[in-house]
Write an enzyme that holds these catalytic residues in place. Structure first.
Site, short mmCIF file in Angstrom:
data_model
loop_
_atom_site.label_atom_id
_atom_site.label_comp_id
_atom_site.label_asym_id
_atom_site.label_seq_id
_atom_site.Cartn_x
_atom_site.Cartn_y
_atom_site.Cartn_z
N ARG A 7 -5.25 -5.11 14.12
CA ARG A 7 -4.45 -6.01 13.06
C ARG A 7 -3.08 -5.44 12.72
NH1 ARG A 7 -4.32 -3.71 8.24
NH2 ARG A 7 -5.61 -1.74 7.85
N SER A 8 -2.82 -4.17 12.70
CA SER A 8 -1.65 -3.57 12.20
C SER A 8 -1.37 -2.24 12.80
CB SER A 8 -1.87 -3.10 10.70
OG SER A 8 -0.80 -2.36 10.30
N ARG A 39 0.67 -1.38 0.09
CA ARG A 39 -0.01 0.02 -0.03
C ARG A 39 0.84 1.38 0.01
NH1 ARG A 39 -2.04 3.43 3.73
NH2 ARG A 39 -1.08 2.27 5.44
N HIS A 75 5.03 -2.81 13.48
CA HIS A 75 6.08 -2.47 12.47
C HIS A 75 6.65 -1.06 12.71
CE1 HIS A 75 2.18 -1.80 10.59
NE2 HIS A 75 2.60 -0.55 10.05
N ILE A 76 7.79 -0.51 12.52
CA ILE A 76 8.28 0.44 11.98
C ILE A 76 8.76 0.29 10.59
CG2 ILE A 76 10.52 1.88 12.80
CD1 ILE A 76 10.46 0.29 15.49
N CYS A 104 -7.48 -0.07 11.44
CA CYS A 104 -6.38 -0.79 12.14
C CYS A 104 -6.89 -1.65 13.56
CB CYS A 104 -5.32 0.23 12.38
SG CYS A 104 -4.74 0.77 10.79
N ASN A 115 -2.97 4.90 20.06
CA ASN A 115 -3.98 3.76 20.16
C ASN A 115 -3.99 3.43 21.58
OD1 ASN A 115 -2.49 2.37 17.03
ND2 ASN A 115 -4.32 3.42 17.37
N SER A 152 3.24 7.68 6.68
CA SER A 152 2.74 6.94 5.38
C SER A 152 1.37 6.85 5.00
CB SER A 152 3.52 5.71 5.34
OG SER A 152 4.70 5.65 5.65
N ASP A 202 1.31 1.16 13.10
CA ASP A 202 2.53 1.98 12.77
C ASP A 202 2.99 2.42 14.38
OD1 ASP A 202 4.31 4.25 12.66
OD2 ASP A 202 3.34 4.91 10.86
#
Length: 283
Positions: free
Chosen positions: A180-181, A22, A221-222, A160, A191, A282, A183
């Site tokens: 689920r995901s 993405r 993730h980073i 997310c 969050n 992003s 950053d």
């Protein structure tokens, strides 16, 4: 704060590089992280190794509670977090379901307050949960679910953090939130605040005592362009004492949250922090 920094260090030390289709960027990634927030004892999980803008996180949560679908409404509450996804996402800009500038589509709070039924009409998931908990009812399905694959094409972004499951033990309310995901440099500080505040505010408006909030992240993730700032700047700073979070005691119902509540009804005491860090975002 310790568990947040441990996750950041784990990603830096043990993460695997994954290409993200993405965004077109690589991410250093780990699978599964579990964080716990002690709402009962007001241990507010606000990041101190850089300045965290907690008010924007609360404003976004308030927008979800109200079922907003427009970035302008979020800006009026005090956050610009939806500006980019609503107006700079090429796939969404070319989507026939987009209604115009600032439209987000059927995402997050829209699903929480107006989930479309196949046979017509809508379900107000949040209203049902609040009504049940207020009556002391826990049917083991007090779940607020934003994840609706049948309508992904009608929104600018998949959720997310997509599920919030409330549970009662006696008069103590607990929350399990699933994401689920994440950053981690940019999103997680938001969050963590939202999971904590959601339990605190739901306990208050349903007349229950807050317990613990459990936050599960599947893909943490980073991004590659964030790594140096995390590894060489933020992780080298010493964490500071956790602040406390406060809610206007006059907030007593879901209707209050829907109508007159503003950011002035929430405040933090004792927040000490290091300098801000400008992590790349992003879309």
């Amino acid at each position: 704060m310790k568990q947040y920094l441990e996750l950041c260090r784990r990603i830096v030390d043990e993460g695997h590089w994954v290409e993200n289709e993405r965004t077109g960027k690589r991410c250093l990634t780990v699978i599964n992280a579990d964080l716990t927030y002690d709402v009962a004892n007001n241990q507010f999980p606000l990041v101190t190794t850089r300045k965290s803008f907690w008010k924007a996180a609360v404003a976004e949560l308030l927008g979800y509670i109200r079922g907003y679908d427009n970035a302008e409404d979020f800006r009026k509450l005090g956050t610009k977090t939806w500006d980019a996804n609503a107006n700079l996402n090429d796939a969404w800009l070319n989507n026939p379901y987009r209604k115009g500038e600032d439209d987000m589509g059927r995402v997050y709070g829209v699903q929480g307050r107006a989930w479309a039924k196949p046979d017509g009409g809508h379900i107000d998931q949040l209203r049902k949960i609040v009504d049940d908990l207020t009556r002391g009812v826990d049917d083991r399905g007090e779940i607020l679910n934003f994840y609706n694959p049948g309508e992904f094409h009608m929104g600018c972004l998949r959720p997310c953090m997509y599920s919030h499951h409330f549970s009662l033990l006696g008069d103590t309310l607990y929350l399990n939130s699933t994401q689920r995901s994440c950053d981690v440099p940019l999103g997680l500080n938001f969050n963590m605040v939202q999971v904590y505040v959601f339990l605190a505010i739901m306990a208050q408006i349903t007349g229950k005592k807050p317990g613990q909030a459990f936050h599960k992240i599947v893909n943490a993730h980073i991004y590659e362009d964030q790594l140096a700032l995390m590894r060489d700047v933020q992780l080298k700073r010493e964490p500071l004492q956790a602040p406390t979070f406060h809610i206007n005691p006059e907030i007593k119902s879901l209707e209050d949250l829907e109508t007159w509540v503003t950011l002035d009804d929430f405040w933090v005491e004792g927040y000490e922090h290091h300098d801000p860090i400008q992590y790349p975002f992003s879309v």
